[in-house]
Write an enzyme that holds these catalytic residues in place. Structure first.
Site, PDB file in Angstrom:
ATOM      1  CG  ASP A 107      -1.603  -1.285   1.519  1.00  0.00           C
ATOM      2  OD1 ASP A 107      -1.870  -2.028   0.559  1.00  0.00           O
ATOM      3  OD2 ASP A 107      -1.882  -1.568   2.700  1.00  0.00           O
ATOM      4  CD  GLU A 152      -8.429  -3.521  -1.195  1.00  0.00           C
ATOM      5  OE1 GLU A 152      -9.131  -3.770  -0.199  1.00  0.00           O
ATOM      6  OE2 GLU A 152      -7.430  -4.207  -1.512  1.00  0.00           O
TER       7      GLU A 152
END
Length: 325
Positions: free
Chosen positions: A37, A207
């Site tokens: 991420d 997401e």
């Protein structure tokens, strides 16, 4: 004759020494360790990457950061924040998003991986006076602690528009919301619609939202598929407003079975000096099956003549050295 030849030889050698040397390549991953991420950004003439420490949730209780002046040589800044500095987070601190406002750095993160409104956690904010921290809890509580429009409060990205408005995009469980942050980041202002949280979920969204502006157009990006599977990928939309609507254009980052799997949850660095765009993302080595074994990589991102993003080629070599100084 010898007197003529010798100066010529030296001149030729000098010309060769002045030729541009091949630039170093960063290599992928850009630094060792299991990280995911990644949020890439430029602060103070340095590239910065703020990743999730990729581990089981009960061990995922701190964050490191990395900085570089050239994309090749990276310095580790260990434990810029941990759960000691944010007492309401017990586990699963992840998906950092960072922004500088005046003289402070604000680090947004998700904590506790809440599964319902009955659990405590969500999206928080930390503050520091240096990009490397240390960061401390800013609010003493989550900024977003409930499921609005079905969106799990995770995977936030904060975007400052040209008019100085700060937007936060966030959401898991296939729902994405946008909200306008107050100037002091303590809460929210009403959107033009009167809502606080407006759903802007594009087709196939899962997401990891991200936003940037290029030539007056808003590029909204997100991750699709399952994060532990090979079909994890990144797609995008182009809009005329930070509020959308966001109509899916195409997938532009995905696995290459000859290089790595699970390429996704990315960010974009725009280096304005040479106008290069870099895709910063995580992926899983072919040798790994553990879902948490993810590493941070960078590959260059290109556009066609109409402003559409070309598919990003994931590589082992990575990007060329690009010094900001």
């Amino acid at each position: 004759m010898k007197q003529l030849i010798i100066p010529f030889v030296f001149a030729f050698m000098a010309l060769q020494s002045c030729e541009e040397k091949p630039k170093a390549k960063a290599g992928n991953p850009v630094f060792p360790g299991w990280y995911a991420d990644p949020e890439g950004i430029i602060f103070d003439q340095k590239y910065w990457i703020y990743p999730t420490y990729s581990a089981p949730y009960d061990e995922q209780v701190f964050m490191d950061a990395y900085s570089s002046s050239d994309l090749v040589n990276w310095t580790k800044h260990p434990k810029i924040i941990d759960t000691v500095a944010v007492p309401w987070v017990k586990r699963a601190m992840w998906a950092p998003s960072i922004i500088k406002k005046e003289n402070d750095y604000f680090l947004f993160f998700a904590g506790n991986d809440i599964q319902s409104d009955d659990e405590y956690g969500g999206i928080g904010v930390a503050i520091a006076d240096r990009p490397e921290g240390p960061y401390k809890d800013y609010l003493g509580k989550p900024l977003i602690d409930k499921f609005h429009n079905g969106a799990q409060p995770i995977d936030q990205f904060v975007f400052c528009d040209k008019d100085g408005t700060y937007y936060i995009y966030y959401g898991g469980w296939k729902h994405c919301n946008v909200a306008i942050l107050k100037k002091d980041f303590t809460g929210f202002e009403a959107l033009p619609s009167g809502e606080t949280f407006m759903e802007v979920t594009p087709e196939s969204y899962v997401e990891g939202p991200f936003m940037f502006v290029r030539n007056g157009k808003y590029y909204f990006m997100w991750s699709e598929g399952g994060w532990t599977g090979p079909n994890y990928s990144v797609a995008y939309a182009i809009a005329d407003s930070p509020l959308g609507p966001f109509k899916r254009v195409d997938r532009i980052l995905q696995q290459d079975p000859n290089v790595a799997t699970g390429a996704g949850h990315h960010s974009v660095i725009h280096e304005p000096k040479s106008d290069k765009y870099y895709m910063v993302y995580h992926r899983r080595p072919l040798s790994e099956t553990d879902g948490n074994h993810r590493e941070t990589c960078i590959d260059e991102m290109f556009f066609d003549e109409n402003g559409f993003i070309l598919p990003v080629v994931i590589t082992h070599e990575g990007v060329e050295e690009n010094n900001l100084n």
